[in-house]
Design a protein around this motif. Sequence first.
Motif, PDB file in Angstrom:
ATOM      1  N   ALA A  43       0.749  -1.362   0.138  1.00 21.64           N
ATOM      2  CA  ALA A  43       0.083  -0.089  -0.113  1.00 21.64           C
ATOM      3  C   ALA A  43       0.799   1.195  -0.028  1.00 21.64           C
ATOM      4  CB  ALA A  43      -0.881  -0.026   1.178  1.00 21.64           C
ATOM      5  N   ASP A  44       2.125   1.087   0.208  1.00 21.51           N
ATOM      6  CA  ASP A  44       3.114   2.444   0.426  1.00 21.51           C
ATOM      7  C   ASP A  44       2.994   2.922  -1.152  1.00 21.51           C
ATOM      8  OD1 ASP A  44       3.464   2.261   3.180  1.00 21.51           O
ATOM      9  OD2 ASP A  44       5.166   0.807   2.720  1.00 21.51           O
ATOM     10  N   ARG A  45       2.984   4.420  -1.043  1.00 20.38           N
ATOM     11  CA  ARG A  45       3.025   4.922  -2.328  1.00 20.38           C
ATOM     12  C   ARG A  45       4.678   5.524  -2.582  1.00 20.38           C
ATOM     13  NH1 ARG A  45      -1.473   7.143  -4.559  1.00 20.38           N
ATOM     14  NH2 ARG A  45      -0.229   7.525  -6.337  1.00 20.38           N
ATOM     15  N   ALA A  46       5.182   5.863  -1.368  1.00 24.66           N
ATOM     16  CA  ALA A  46       6.463   6.680  -1.484  1.00 24.66           C
ATOM     17  C   ALA A  46       7.436   6.169  -0.214  1.00 24.66           C
ATOM     18  CB  ALA A  46       6.459   8.046  -1.329  1.00 24.66           C
ATOM     19  N   SER A  47       8.695   6.061  -0.406  1.00 15.84           N
ATOM     20  CA  SER A  47       9.675   5.686   0.643  1.00 15.84           C
ATOM     21  C   SER A  47      10.920   6.567   0.543  1.00 15.84           C
ATOM     22  CB  SER A  47       9.987   4.075   0.417  1.00 15.84           C
ATOM     23  OG  SER A  47      10.863   3.989  -0.883  1.00 15.84           O
ATOM     24  N   ILE A  48      11.473   6.709   1.822  1.00  9.82           N
ATOM     25  CA  ILE A  48      12.793   7.214   1.761  1.00  9.82           C
ATOM     26  C   ILE A  48      13.740   6.561   2.491  1.00  9.82           C
ATOM     27  CG2 ILE A  48      12.144   8.443   4.015  1.00  9.82           C
ATOM     28  CD1 ILE A  48      13.603  10.904   3.157  1.00  9.82           C
ATOM     29  N   SER A  49      14.807   6.431   1.945  1.00 11.74           N
ATOM     30  CA  SER A  49      16.136   5.753   2.501  1.00 11.74           C
ATOM     31  C   SER A  49      17.430   6.669   2.534  1.00 11.74           C
ATOM     32  CB  SER A  49      16.248   4.405   1.869  1.00 11.74           C
ATOM     33  OG  SER A  49      16.684   4.705   0.393  1.00 11.74           O
ATOM     34  N   HIS A  50      18.148   6.214   3.221  1.00 11.97           N
ATOM     35  CA  HIS A  50      19.605   6.819   3.382  1.00 11.97           C
ATOM     36  C   HIS A  50      20.615   6.016   2.611  1.00 11.97           C
ATOM     37  CE1 HIS A  50      23.002   8.040   6.387  1.00 11.97           C
ATOM     38  NE2 HIS A  50      23.141   8.666   5.317  1.00 11.97           N
ATOM     39  N   ALA A  51      21.016   6.655   1.674  1.00  8.92           N
ATOM     40  CA  ALA A  51      22.123   5.722   0.786  1.00  8.92           C
ATOM     41  C   ALA A  51      23.273   5.548   1.421  1.00  8.92           C
ATOM     42  CB  ALA A  51      22.461   6.776  -0.450  1.00  8.92           C
ATOM     43  N   PHE A  52      23.923   4.197   1.347  1.00 11.38           N
ATOM     44  CA  PHE A  52      25.183   3.974   1.785  1.00 11.38           C
ATOM     45  C   PHE A  52      26.385   4.584   1.156  1.00 11.38           C
ATOM     46  CE2 PHE A  52      28.900   1.165   1.417  1.00 11.38           C
ATOM     47  CZ  PHE A  52      29.396   1.097   2.845  1.00 11.38           C
ATOM     48  N   ALA A  53      26.106   5.139  -0.225  1.00 12.27           N
ATOM     49  CA  ALA A  53      26.874   5.511  -1.080  1.00 12.27           C
ATOM     50  C   ALA A  53      26.359   5.833  -2.403  1.00 12.27           C
ATOM     51  CB  ALA A  53      28.400   4.469  -1.319  1.00 12.27           C
ATOM     52  N   GLY A  54      27.005   6.867  -2.956  1.00 17.37           N
ATOM     53  CA  GLY A  54      26.802   7.018  -4.499  1.00 17.37           C
ATOM     54  C   GLY A  54      27.937   7.026  -5.417  1.00 17.37           C
ATOM     55  N   VAL A  55      27.665   6.601  -6.648  1.00 17.53           N
ATOM     56  CA  VAL A  55      28.772   6.516  -7.563  1.00 17.53           C
ATOM     57  C   VAL A  55      28.699   7.268  -8.617  1.00 17.53           C
ATOM     58  CG1 VAL A  55      29.842   4.942  -9.094  1.00 17.53           C
ATOM     59  CG2 VAL A  55      29.144   4.142  -6.825  1.00 17.53           C
ATOM     60  N   ALA A  56      29.707   8.488  -8.746  1.00 18.27           N
ATOM     61  CA  ALA A  56      29.292   9.425  -9.929  1.00 18.27           C
ATOM     62  C   ALA A  56      29.419   8.994 -11.439  1.00 18.27           C
ATOM     63  CB  ALA A  56      30.492  10.699  -9.754  1.00 18.27           C
ATOM     64  N   GLU A  57      30.254   8.175 -11.427  1.00 21.53           N
ATOM     65  CA  GLU A  57      30.922   7.492 -12.826  1.00 21.53           C
ATOM     66  C   GLU A  57      29.513   6.947 -13.543  1.00 21.53           C
ATOM     67  OE1 GLU A  57      32.159   3.614 -13.740  1.00 21.53           O
ATOM     68  OE2 GLU A  57      33.307   3.929 -11.815  1.00 21.53           O
ATOM     69  N   SER A  58      28.454   6.627 -12.712  1.00 24.24           N
ATOM     70  CA  SER A  58      27.221   6.185 -13.490  1.00 24.24           C
ATOM     71  C   SER A  58      25.758   6.598 -12.783  1.00 24.24           C
ATOM     72  CB  SER A  58      27.154   4.452 -13.475  1.00 24.24           C
ATOM     73  OG  SER A  58      27.303   4.159 -11.919  1.00 24.24           O
ATOM     74  N   GLY A  59      25.928   7.688 -12.063  1.00 30.37           N
ATOM     75  CA  GLY A  59      24.950   8.348 -11.342  1.00 30.37           C
ATOM     76  C   GLY A  59      24.121   7.020 -10.672  1.00 30.37           C
ATOM     77  N   THR A  60      24.884   6.125  -9.776  1.00 26.86           N
ATOM     78  CA  THR A  60      24.299   4.944  -9.159  1.00 26.86           C
ATOM     79  C   THR A  60      24.164   5.182  -7.510  1.00 26.86           C
ATOM     80  OG1 THR A  60      25.087   3.606 -10.905  1.00 26.86           O
ATOM     81  CG2 THR A  60      24.561   2.585  -8.730  1.00 26.86           C
ATOM     82  N   ILE A  61      23.231   4.872  -7.052  1.00 29.94           N
ATOM     83  CA  ILE A  61      23.102   4.707  -5.638  1.00 29.94           C
ATOM     84  C   ILE A  61      23.234   3.288  -4.969  1.00 29.94           C
ATOM     85  CG2 ILE A  61      21.184   4.969  -3.763  1.00 29.94           C
ATOM     86  CD1 ILE A  61      22.077   7.309  -4.384  1.00 29.94           C
ATOM     87  N   VAL A  62      24.076   3.158  -4.071  1.00 30.86           N
ATOM     88  CA  VAL A  62      24.406   2.048  -3.452  1.00 30.86           C
ATOM     89  C   VAL A  62      23.810   1.885  -2.071  1.00 30.86           C
ATOM     90  CG1 VAL A  62      26.339   0.487  -2.737  1.00 30.86           C
ATOM     91  CG2 VAL A  62      26.799   1.985  -4.540  1.00 30.86           C
ATOM     92  N   GLN A  63      22.925   0.558  -1.910  1.00 30.28           N
ATOM     93  CA  GLN A  63      22.122   0.353  -0.839  1.00 30.28           C
ATOM     94  C   GLN A  63      22.552  -0.825  -0.267  1.00 30.28           C
ATOM     95  OE1 GLN A  63      21.093   3.394   0.076  1.00 30.28           O
ATOM     96  NE2 GLN A  63      18.847   3.303  -0.320  1.00 30.28           N
ATOM     97  N   ILE A  64      22.628  -1.216   1.136  1.00 30.29           N
ATOM     98  CA  ILE A  64      23.077  -2.314   1.890  1.00 30.29           C
ATOM     99  C   ILE A  64      21.527  -2.524   2.422  1.00 30.29           C
ATOM    100  CG2 ILE A  64      25.406  -2.304   1.667  1.00 30.29           C
ATOM    101  CD1 ILE A  64      25.349  -1.267   4.445  1.00 30.29           C
ATOM    102  N   SER A  65      21.268  -3.691   2.703  1.00 31.90           N
ATOM    103  CA  SER A  65      19.991  -4.282   3.471  1.00 31.90           C
ATOM    104  C   SER A  65      20.399  -4.356   4.906  1.00 31.90           C
ATOM    105  CB  SER A  65      19.740  -5.687   2.947  1.00 31.90           C
ATOM    106  OG  SER A  65      20.715  -6.583   3.439  1.00 31.90           O
ATOM    107  N   GLY A  66      19.031  -4.254   5.696  1.00 38.25           N
ATOM    108  CA  GLY A  66      19.456  -4.002   7.030  1.00 38.25           C
ATOM    109  C   GLY A  66      17.978  -3.394   7.353  1.00 38.25           C
ATOM    110  N   PRO A  67      17.607  -3.575   9.102  1.00 38.15           N
ATOM    111  CA  PRO A  67      16.654  -2.941   9.463  1.00 38.15           C
ATOM    112  C   PRO A  67      16.417  -1.213   9.440  1.00 38.15           C
ATOM    113  CG  PRO A  67      17.940  -3.635  11.093  1.00 38.15           C
ATOM    114  CD  PRO A  67      18.309  -4.163   9.759  1.00 38.15           C
TER     115      PRO A  67
END
Length: 222
Positions: free
Chosen positions: A120-144
Amino acid sequence: MSARETIMARVRAKLPKGPEGARREAVELHMAQHPRNLIPARGEGDIDHRIRVFTEMMVAVGGTVEIIDDVNEVPHHVAVYLRDGNLPAVVRRGSDPLLAKLPWHRGGTLEVTEGPAVDADRASISHAFAGVAESGTIVQISGPENPTTLNFLPEAHIVVLESAALFGSYEEAWSKLRSQMGEGNMPRTVNMISGPSRTADIEQTIVRPAHGPKNMHVIIVR
């Protein structure tokens, strides 16, 4: 022989001959040294350069980016993003300490719920572990702190990326992961996300979404 035994026998037949111990030692040494491959130069530079390249790459694949100077302004910008996208003023987050201590009252009527995302969730917010400029990529690691479901279930995924965690290359992001978790340790999953979910499987026509959020918005905090 079973099918598995047949396949493994073929693999072993192709391996270099010699003591298995020596081969294993060579592999372990290679892994311990963390050798780097060729790294694109486009992501290398100061923080302004990395932010500019990251933004260009993220926008090129359909994501959006905004840059702010004060992390305490995140709630306000989240509320504005949801309003402008005609989405309910409700967002789901994990137990991430940075997100937990934000002054969410600055989001006005914004409602913030905690835990893994649900259908039912329409939107979420998370805190990125890292970002990679060369490809515009967000790196996320799992966990609570940042459940993986936040990355994929809601229609809109909002990501808070601290500029100090925006690196030029993937190799730097992996170095941070090893430094934080210890050599040989890994989270259950590492997700590398470059823009909203989309596919061009049918007649090379881009369709959004495919297997995840329709929209991805990154808030870079200097």
